[in-house]
Motif scaffolding. Structure first.
Motif, PDB file in Angstrom:
ATOM      1  N   LEU A   1       0.864  -1.176   0.000  1.00  0.00           N
ATOM      2  CA  LEU A   1       0.000   0.000   0.000  1.00  0.00           C
ATOM      3  C   LEU A   1       0.899   1.223   0.000  1.00  0.00           C
ATOM      4  N   VAL A   2       0.686   2.110  -0.984  1.00  0.00           N
ATOM      5  CA  VAL A   2       1.555   3.270  -1.175  1.00  0.00           C
ATOM      6  C   VAL A   2       0.724   4.542  -1.013  1.00  0.00           C
ATOM      7  N   PRO A   3       0.963   5.315   0.059  1.00  0.00           N
ATOM      8  CA  PRO A   3       0.215   6.558   0.230  1.00  0.00           C
ATOM      9  C   PRO A   3       0.593   7.582  -0.841  1.00  0.00           C
ATOM     10  N   GLY A   4      -0.406   8.265  -1.360  1.00  0.00           N
ATOM     11  CA  GLY A   4      -0.192   9.303  -2.364  1.00  0.00           C
ATOM     12  C   GLY A   4      -1.159  10.452  -2.136  1.00  0.00           C
ATOM     13  N   THR A   5      -1.168  11.393  -3.059  1.00  0.00           N
ATOM     14  CA  THR A   5      -2.073  12.536  -2.986  1.00  0.00           C
ATOM     15  C   THR A   5      -2.616  12.833  -4.382  1.00  0.00           C
ATOM     16  N   GLY A   6      -3.454  13.846  -4.455  1.00  0.00           N
ATOM     17  CA  GLY A   6      -3.942  14.292  -5.755  1.00  0.00           C
ATOM     18  C   GLY A   6      -5.007  13.399  -6.369  1.00  0.00           C
ATOM     19  N   GLY A   7      -5.735  12.652  -5.552  1.00  0.00           N
ATOM     20  CA  GLY A   7      -6.801  11.808  -6.067  1.00  0.00           C
ATOM     21  C   GLY A   7      -6.325  10.536  -6.743  1.00  0.00           C
ATOM     22  N   VAL A   8      -5.077  10.148  -6.471  1.00  0.00           N
ATOM     23  CA  VAL A   8      -4.512   8.961  -7.123  1.00  0.00           C
ATOM     24  C   VAL A   8      -5.134   7.680  -6.566  1.00  0.00           C
ATOM     25  N   PHE A   9      -5.391   6.741  -7.451  1.00  0.00           N
ATOM     26  CA  PHE A   9      -5.712   5.361  -7.093  1.00  0.00           C
ATOM     27  C   PHE A   9      -5.226   4.516  -8.260  1.00  0.00           C
ATOM     28  N   GLU A  10      -4.044   3.934  -8.099  1.00  0.00           N
ATOM     29  CA  GLU A  10      -3.407   3.149  -9.154  1.00  0.00           C
ATOM     30  C   GLU A  10      -2.970   1.802  -8.631  1.00  0.00           C
TER      31      GLU A  10
ATOM     32  N   ARG B   1      -0.274  -1.181  -9.688  1.00  0.00           N
ATOM     33  CA  ARG B   1       0.878  -1.487 -10.532  1.00  0.00           C
ATOM     34  C   ARG B   1       1.381  -2.892 -10.242  1.00  0.00           C
ATOM     35  N   VAL B   2       1.785  -3.577 -11.297  1.00  0.00           N
ATOM     36  CA  VAL B   2       2.507  -4.836 -11.156  1.00  0.00           C
ATOM     37  C   VAL B   2       3.938  -4.506 -11.526  1.00  0.00           C
ATOM     38  N   ASP B   3       4.831  -4.665 -10.555  1.00  0.00           N
ATOM     39  CA  ASP B   3       6.185  -4.150 -10.658  1.00  0.00           C
ATOM     40  C   ASP B   3       6.060  -2.664 -11.023  1.00  0.00           C
ATOM     41  N   ASP B   4       6.549  -2.220 -12.145  1.00  0.00           N
ATOM     42  CA  ASP B   4       6.444  -0.786 -12.454  1.00  0.00           C
ATOM     43  C   ASP B   4       5.405  -0.474 -13.518  1.00  0.00           C
ATOM     44  N   THR B   5       4.587  -1.458 -13.883  1.00  0.00           N
ATOM     45  CA  THR B   5       3.601  -1.267 -14.939  1.00  0.00           C
ATOM     46  C   THR B   5       2.222  -0.989 -14.344  1.00  0.00           C
ATOM     47  N   VAL B   6       1.624   0.134 -14.719  1.00  0.00           N
ATOM     48  CA  VAL B   6       0.281   0.477 -14.249  1.00  0.00           C
ATOM     49  C   VAL B   6      -0.721  -0.441 -14.955  1.00  0.00           C
ATOM     50  N   VAL B   7      -1.516  -1.165 -14.157  1.00  0.00           N
ATOM     51  CA  VAL B   7      -2.557  -2.019 -14.730  1.00  0.00           C
ATOM     52  C   VAL B   7      -3.946  -1.438 -14.499  1.00  0.00           C
ATOM     53  N   TRP B   8      -4.061  -0.479 -13.581  1.00  0.00           N
ATOM     54  CA  TRP B   8      -5.336   0.205 -13.361  1.00  0.00           C
ATOM     55  C   TRP B   8      -5.046   1.599 -12.828  1.00  0.00           C
ATOM     56  N   SER B   9      -5.713   2.585 -13.399  1.00  0.00           N
ATOM     57  CA  SER B   9      -5.595   3.963 -12.928  1.00  0.00           C
ATOM     58  C   SER B   9      -6.991   4.567 -12.825  1.00  0.00           C
ATOM     59  N   ARG B  10      -7.329   5.066 -11.662  1.00  0.00           N
ATOM     60  CA  ARG B  10      -8.628   5.704 -11.480  1.00  0.00           C
ATOM     61  C   ARG B  10      -8.802   6.855 -12.458  1.00  0.00           C
ATOM     62  N   LYS B  11      -7.717   7.552 -12.740  1.00  0.00           N
ATOM     63  CA  LYS B  11      -7.770   8.690 -13.655  1.00  0.00           C
ATOM     64  C   LYS B  11      -8.282   8.274 -15.034  1.00  0.00           C
TER      65      LYS B  11
ATOM     66  N   ASP C   1      -9.581   4.910 -15.795  1.00  0.00           N
ATOM     67  CA  ASP C   1     -10.570   3.836 -15.794  1.00  0.00           C
ATOM     68  C   ASP C   1     -11.657   3.959 -14.725  1.00  0.00           C
ATOM     69  N   GLY C   2     -11.578   4.969 -13.851  1.00  0.00           N
ATOM     70  CA  GLY C   2     -12.518   5.048 -12.732  1.00  0.00           C
ATOM     71  C   GLY C   2     -12.128   4.067 -11.644  1.00  0.00           C
ATOM     72  N   PHE C   3     -12.973   3.956 -10.636  1.00  0.00           N
ATOM     73  CA  PHE C   3     -12.691   2.989  -9.573  1.00  0.00           C
ATOM     74  C   PHE C   3     -12.991   1.583 -10.074  1.00  0.00           C
ATOM     75  N   PRO C   4     -12.101   0.646  -9.782  1.00  0.00           N
ATOM     76  CA  PRO C   4     -12.278  -0.714 -10.286  1.00  0.00           C
ATOM     77  C   PRO C   4     -13.146  -1.572  -9.378  1.00  0.00           C
ATOM     78  N   GLU C   5     -13.752  -2.554  -9.988  1.00  0.00           N
ATOM     79  CA  GLU C   5     -14.296  -3.677  -9.239  1.00  0.00           C
ATOM     80  C   GLU C   5     -13.124  -4.638  -9.054  1.00  0.00           C
ATOM     81  N   PRO C   6     -13.086  -5.371  -7.956  1.00  0.00           N
ATOM     82  CA  PRO C   6     -11.963  -6.295  -7.739  1.00  0.00           C
ATOM     83  C   PRO C   6     -11.762  -7.270  -8.900  1.00  0.00           C
ATOM     84  N   THR C   7     -12.850  -7.733  -9.510  1.00  0.00           N
ATOM     85  CA  THR C   7     -12.746  -8.668 -10.626  1.00  0.00           C
ATOM     86  C   THR C   7     -11.931  -8.081 -11.766  1.00  0.00           C
ATOM     87  N   GLN C   8     -12.154  -6.817 -12.066  1.00  0.00           N
ATOM     88  CA  GLN C   8     -11.434  -6.173 -13.159  1.00  0.00           C
ATOM     89  C   GLN C   8      -9.939  -6.113 -12.882  1.00  0.00           C
ATOM     90  N   VAL C   9      -9.579  -5.751 -11.668  1.00  0.00           N
ATOM     91  CA  VAL C   9      -8.165  -5.666 -11.304  1.00  0.00           C
ATOM     92  C   VAL C   9      -7.540  -7.055 -11.281  1.00  0.00           C
TER      93      VAL C   9
END
Length: 95
Positions: free
Chosen positions: A42-51, A53-63, A65-73
């Motif tokens: 769990l990585v604390p951030g700011t600015g409305g972030v919700f991402e 990542r697997v290693d360094d690759t973003v697989v979901w970004s709220r910016k 894709d919106g908020f994910p359902e667990p199934t999608q992630v």
């Protein structure tokens, strides 16, 4: 030396108070991929972030894709860490 397993990071906005959502998603990922992942961080951030990542690759970004359902992630994480693996009912939900 054994092959190192991937790590997932869930970055969430502390100002938005999204820690409970991030922790719940981390629990879902650890339960599903307990033998496939090195860690879920769990990585604390700011600015409305919700991402996610697997290693360094973003697989979901709220910016993007919106908020994910667990199934999608889970499906996107699976595609990176265990391609071809069935997620059972999680895969059927998309069919």
């Amino acid at each position: 030396m054994a092959e190192q397993k991937p790590q997932v990071e869930v970055e969430y906005c502390v100002r938005c108070r999204w820690l409970p959502r991030a922790a719940w998603l981390a629990q879902e990922l650890l339960t599903t991929f307990e033998n496939d992942l090195r860690a879920v961080a769990l990585v604390p951030g700011t600015g409305g972030v919700f991402e996610v990542r697997v290693d360094d690759t973003v697989v979901w970004s709220r910016k993007d894709d919106g908020f994910p359902e667990p199934t999608q992630v889970k499906q996107r994480v699976r595609d990176r860490v265990a391609p071809g693996r069935s997620l059972g009912h999680s895969d059927a939900a998309d069919a």
